[in-house]
Design a protein around this motif. Structure first.
Motif, mmCIF file in Angstrom:
data_model
loop_
_atom_site.group_PDB
_atom_site.id
_atom_site.type_symbol
_atom_site.label_atom_id
_atom_site.label_comp_id
_atom_site.label_asym_id
_atom_site.label_seq_id
_atom_site.Cartn_x
_atom_site.Cartn_y
_atom_site.Cartn_z
ATOM 1 N N GLU A 22 -9.297 48.276 -44.158
ATOM 2 C CA GLU A 22 -10.657 47.840 -44.477
ATOM 3 C C GLU A 22 -10.817 46.320 -44.455
ATOM 4 O OE1 GLU A 22 -12.025 49.570 -48.123
ATOM 5 O OE2 GLU A 22 -11.552 51.600 -47.464
ATOM 6 N N LYS A 23 -9.741 45.611 -44.168
ATOM 7 C CA LYS A 23 -9.794 44.150 -44.165
ATOM 8 C C LYS A 23 -10.111 43.626 -42.775
ATOM 9 C CE LYS A 23 -6.452 43.516 -47.890
ATOM 10 N NZ LYS A 23 -5.159 42.931 -48.253
ATOM 11 N N SER A 24 -10.878 42.543 -42.766
ATOM 12 C CA SER A 24 -11.159 41.868 -41.496
ATOM 13 C C SER A 24 -9.941 41.036 -41.098
ATOM 14 C CB SER A 24 -12.379 40.944 -41.651
ATOM 15 O OG SER A 24 -12.059 39.861 -42.518
ATOM 16 N N THR A 25 -9.952 40.564 -39.870
ATOM 17 C CA THR A 25 -8.859 39.708 -39.398
ATOM 18 C C THR A 25 -8.746 38.467 -40.270
ATOM 19 O OG1 THR A 25 -9.188 40.498 -37.152
ATOM 20 C CG2 THR A 25 -7.979 38.432 -37.402
ATOM 21 N N GLU A 26 -9.897 37.893 -40.652
ATOM 22 C CA GLU A 26 -9.885 36.708 -41.502
ATOM 23 C C GLU A 26 -9.248 37.006 -42.862
ATOM 24 O OE1 GLU A 26 -13.594 37.106 -40.567
ATOM 25 O OE2 GLU A 26 -13.396 35.920 -38.760
ATOM 26 N N GLU A 27 -9.543 38.186 -43.408
ATOM 27 C CA GLU A 27 -8.949 38.554 -44.695
ATOM 28 C C GLU A 27 -7.435 38.716 -44.579
ATOM 29 O OE1 GLU A 27 -11.888 41.115 -47.399
ATOM 30 O OE2 GLU A 27 -11.704 41.900 -45.351
ATOM 31 N N HIS A 28 -6.985 39.315 -43.470
ATOM 32 C CA HIS A 28 -5.539 39.460 -43.261
ATOM 33 C C HIS A 28 -4.856 38.092 -43.216
ATOM 34 C CE1 HIS A 28 -4.807 43.721 -42.661
ATOM 35 N NE2 HIS A 28 -5.940 43.794 -41.991
ATOM 36 N N PHE A 29 -5.418 37.178 -42.415
ATOM 37 C CA PHE A 29 -4.835 35.842 -42.318
ATOM 38 C C PHE A 29 -4.922 35.105 -43.648
ATOM 39 C CE2 PHE A 29 -5.624 36.179 -37.623
ATOM 40 C CZ PHE A 29 -4.284 36.154 -37.261
ATOM 41 N N GLY A 30 -6.057 35.248 -44.340
ATOM 42 C CA GLY A 30 -6.235 34.605 -45.639
ATOM 43 C C GLY A 30 -5.227 35.101 -46.664
ATOM 44 N N ASP A 31 -5.021 36.420 -46.691
ATOM 45 C CA ASP A 31 -4.041 36.992 -47.623
ATOM 46 C C ASP A 31 -2.641 36.475 -47.329
ATOM 47 O OD1 ASP A 31 -6.050 38.443 -48.831
ATOM 48 O OD2 ASP A 31 -5.428 40.385 -48.005
ATOM 49 N N LYS A 32 -2.283 36.445 -46.046
ATOM 50 C CA LYS A 32 -0.946 35.958 -45.673
ATOM 51 C C LYS A 32 -0.776 34.494 -46.064
ATOM 52 C CE LYS A 32 0.694 39.232 -42.569
ATOM 53 N NZ LYS A 32 1.675 40.066 -43.190
ATOM 54 N N PHE A 33 -1.792 33.675 -45.762
ATOM 55 C CA PHE A 33 -1.725 32.247 -46.084
ATOM 56 C C PHE A 33 -1.623 32.030 -47.592
ATOM 57 C CE2 PHE A 33 -3.802 28.248 -47.242
ATOM 58 C CZ PHE A 33 -2.988 27.357 -46.565
ATOM 59 N N LYS A 34 -2.494 32.714 -48.346
ATOM 60 C CA LYS A 34 -2.478 32.566 -49.807
ATOM 61 C C LYS A 34 -1.146 33.036 -50.384
ATOM 62 C CE LYS A 34 -7.446 33.202 -50.315
ATOM 63 N NZ LYS A 34 -8.481 34.159 -50.734
ATOM 64 N N GLY A 35 -0.638 34.132 -49.837
ATOM 65 C CA GLY A 35 0.640 34.656 -50.321
ATOM 66 C C GLY A 35 1.785 33.697 -50.070
ATOM 67 N N LYS A 36 1.834 33.131 -48.863
ATOM 68 C CA LYS A 36 2.899 32.169 -48.531
ATOM 69 C C LYS A 36 2.763 30.908 -49.376
ATOM 70 C CE LYS A 36 4.732 34.417 -44.999
ATOM 71 N NZ LYS A 36 6.040 34.998 -45.048
ATOM 72 N N SER A 37 1.529 30.435 -49.559
ATOM 73 C CA SER A 37 1.294 29.235 -50.376
ATOM 74 C C SER A 37 1.699 29.480 -51.824
ATOM 75 C CB SER A 37 -0.178 28.829 -50.327
ATOM 76 O OG SER A 37 -0.554 28.491 -49.017
ATOM 77 N N ASP A 38 1.323 30.651 -52.354
ATOM 78 C CA ASP A 38 1.663 30.974 -53.740
ATOM 79 C C ASP A 38 3.168 31.123 -53.900
ATOM 80 O OD1 ASP A 38 0.599 31.705 -56.452
ATOM 81 O OD2 ASP A 38 1.766 33.504 -56.013
ATOM 82 N N SER A 39 3.810 31.708 -52.910
ATOM 83 C CA SER A 39 5.261 31.872 -52.960
ATOM 84 C C SER A 39 5.962 30.517 -52.962
ATOM 85 C CB SER A 39 5.727 32.718 -51.773
ATOM 86 O OG SER A 39 7.098 32.956 -51.843
ATOM 87 N N ALA A 40 5.475 29.605 -52.124
ATOM 88 C CA ALA A 40 6.059 28.263 -52.079
ATOM 89 C C ALA A 40 5.846 27.546 -53.408
ATOM 90 C CB ALA A 40 5.451 27.460 -50.934
ATOM 91 N N ALA A 41 4.638 27.668 -53.969
ATOM 92 C CA ALA A 41 4.343 27.027 -55.254
ATOM 93 C C ALA A 41 5.218 27.623 -56.359
ATOM 94 C CB ALA A 41 2.866 27.182 -55.603
#
Length: 85
Positions: A22-41
């Motif tokens: 149910e996610k758009s392409t933008e949501e998929h990329f956003g989730d991945k980016f936020k997840g990687k950023s949060d993991s790094a933080a």
């Protein structure tokens, strides 16, 4: 409330509970980016400086950065809602 530079538990839950289909392409990329950023933080922030909610969130999202899927991702994969790899 989240620590500076961290994704809130509400945001994590919202992203995890919505089926990938149910996610758009933008949501998929956003989730991945936020997840990687949060993991790094998470990695950069000492445990002693994390709030209780961030420690709990890190436990459930497996932010130990050892490429293991989180508990949430394992559950999504088990019911067929996870990433197709």
């Amino acid at each position: 409330m989240s620590d500076t530079g961290r994704q809130s538990l509400t945001d994590k839950a919202s992203a995890a509970l919505k089926p990938d289909s149910e996610k758009s392409t933008e949501e998929h990329f956003g989730d991945k980016f936020k997840g990687k950023s949060d993991s790094a933080a998470s990695t950069l922030q000492p445990e002693s400086e994390k709030s209780t909610t961030q420690r709990i969130g890190d436990t459930f999202s497996s932010n130990s950065n050892n490429d293991q899927p989180s508990l949430t991702q394992k559950a999504k994969n088990a019911v067929g809602m996870g990433d197709k790899q």
